[in-house]
Scaffold this active site. Sequence first.
Site, PDB file in Angstrom:
ATOM      1  N   CYS A  40      39.139  35.063  39.431  1.00 20.74           N
ATOM      2  CA  CYS A  40      40.279  35.817  40.227  1.00 20.74           C
ATOM      3  C   CYS A  40      41.377  34.985  40.948  1.00 20.74           C
ATOM      4  CB  CYS A  40      39.502  36.355  41.451  1.00 20.74           C
ATOM      5  SG  CYS A  40      38.285  37.625  40.978  1.00 20.74           S
ATOM      6  N   ARG A  88      41.511  40.314  38.961  1.00 19.28           N
ATOM      7  CA  ARG A  88      39.848  40.121  39.039  1.00 19.28           C
ATOM      8  C   ARG A  88      39.162  39.688  37.814  1.00 19.28           C
ATOM      9  NH1 ARG A  88      35.196  44.844  39.921  1.00 19.28           N
ATOM     10  NH2 ARG A  88      33.896  43.344  40.748  1.00 19.28           N
ATOM     11  N   LEU A  89      38.415  38.863  37.971  1.00 12.46           N
ATOM     12  CA  LEU A  89      37.161  38.594  37.087  1.00 12.46           C
ATOM     13  C   LEU A  89      36.090  38.946  37.608  1.00 12.46           C
ATOM     14  CD1 LEU A  89      36.400  36.878  34.653  1.00 12.46           C
ATOM     15  CD2 LEU A  89      35.736  34.963  36.133  1.00 12.46           C
ATOM     16  N   ILE A  91      32.349  39.788  38.700  1.00 12.41           N
ATOM     17  CA  ILE A  91      31.092  39.182  38.726  1.00 12.41           C
ATOM     18  C   ILE A  91      30.098  40.227  39.386  1.00 12.41           C
ATOM     19  CG2 ILE A  91      29.785  37.094  39.303  1.00 12.41           C
ATOM     20  CD1 ILE A  91      32.248  35.692  38.838  1.00 12.41           C
ATOM     21  N   ILE A  92      30.451  40.539  40.643  1.00  8.88           N
ATOM     22  CA  ILE A  92      29.268  41.520  41.297  1.00  8.88           C
ATOM     23  C   ILE A  92      30.147  43.020  41.402  1.00  8.88           C
ATOM     24  CG2 ILE A  92      28.175  42.030  43.443  1.00  8.88           C
ATOM     25  CD1 ILE A  92      27.483  39.562  41.932  1.00  8.88           C
ATOM     26  N   GLY A 114      36.385  34.760  45.050  1.00  9.07           N
ATOM     27  CA  GLY A 114      35.042  33.921  45.465  1.00  9.07           C
ATOM     28  C   GLY A 114      33.895  34.734  45.398  1.00  9.07           C
ATOM     29  N   VAL A 305      31.930  21.983  24.935  1.00  7.46           N
ATOM     30  CA  VAL A 305      33.361  21.604  24.264  1.00  7.46           C
ATOM     31  C   VAL A 305      33.581  20.431  23.748  1.00  7.46           C
ATOM     32  CG1 VAL A 305      35.841  21.558  24.884  1.00  7.46           C
ATOM     33  CG2 VAL A 305      34.311  23.252  26.335  1.00  7.46           C
TER      34      VAL A 305
HETATM   35  N1  LIG Z   1      34.952  37.102  41.199  1.00  6.91           N
HETATM   36  C1  LIG Z   1      35.481  37.202  42.527  1.00  6.91           C
HETATM   37  O1  LIG Z   1      36.101  36.282  42.838  1.00  6.91           O
HETATM   38  C2  LIG Z   1      35.312  38.446  43.267  1.00  6.91           C
HETATM   39  C3  LIG Z   1      34.114  39.205  43.449  1.00  6.91           C
HETATM   40  N2  LIG Z   1      33.188  38.333  43.647  1.00  6.91           N
HETATM   41  C4  LIG Z   1      33.919  39.880  42.172  1.00  6.91           C
HETATM   42  O2  LIG Z   1      32.750  40.067  41.612  1.00  6.91           O
HETATM   43  O3  LIG Z   1      34.681  40.683  41.962  1.00  6.91           O
END
Ligand SMILES: NC(=O)C[C@H](N)C(=O)O
Length: 311
Positions: A40, A88-89, A91-92, A114, A305
């Site tokens: 992110c 955004r990446l 994850i949750i 985070g 890598v």
């Molecule tokens: N990945 C991040 O930084 C933000 C959050 N934990 C999510 O999964 O979107």
Amino acid sequence: SWQPINRRSCATHTAHPSSFRSTERDLLATYCCRRSRKMCGILAVLGCADDTQGKRVRVLELSRRLKHRGPDWSGMHQVGDCYLSHQRLAIIDPASGDQPLYNEDKSIVVTVNGEIYNHEQLRAQLSSHTFRTGSDCEVIAHLYEEHGENFIDMLDGVFSFVLLDTRDNSFIAARDAIGVTPLYIGWGIDGSVWISSEVKGLNDDCEHFEIFPPGHLYSSKQGGFKRWYNPPWFSEVIPSVPYDPLALRKAFEKAVIKRLMTDVPFGVLLSGGLDSSLVAAVTVRHLAGTKAAKRWGTKLHSFCVGLEVWN
Ligand SMILES: NC(=O)C[C@H](N)C(=O)O
């Protein structure tokens, strides 16, 4: 007590790239460490005295410079002359955890890079609050509602965030204990405060910018930085706790297990060194007992890598 930044003490808690030895293996380890931090991108522009379409377009343009940090979503929330953006990446809660995130009545807006490992425990403590998403980061908005600025040490995780309280247009920003997530702060000639995951989000528009010190909170109300991370060992020159390999092992295992929190497929990036091999070994042992394994199976994917060596 609000204090000016103690640069020397901050520096000791920020991993510095030059501390890596430049053998091939260590180069790989460096690569793995840095890549693992890419999650992110946040950019906030606060109090720039400009709420025009032109300014909005500029902030969006700057936020896109962080796009490589988050391929899954781009978000922006503007309140007057304050802009909070997010790349955004996921994850949750990939389906509905897009950012910025809000409290119930949307008076509090937060943009976070985070992972909050104890978000489920914190949600349980916030039983009177209604959550909008399953995002681990949403607890930050509700904790602020409940405790004001004094909640950062309740977060167990790695994070950088900016939170805007639209009720009085005040804001806070904070960075995790040792600066695992990157963060920079800058000041514009118009009196604005800029906060970005990378320098490229703010360097062209700020008169002055610097590294946001790890373990600190910046408050617009207090007008400066405050160290929120104050472990008892912080001031020790020589550690007072004797070396205990079993305690180290338990702490290491605990640290790996809590990082297995994910709603998306995952793997380990191996350098071939001791650190990443240990992480992989502990992961394999504990994977079966995690929620992630129920969705993604107990087989651990690993990647590495290779670098060409020049003579
Ligand atoms: N990945 C991040 O930084 C933000 C959050 N934990 C999510 O999964 O979107």
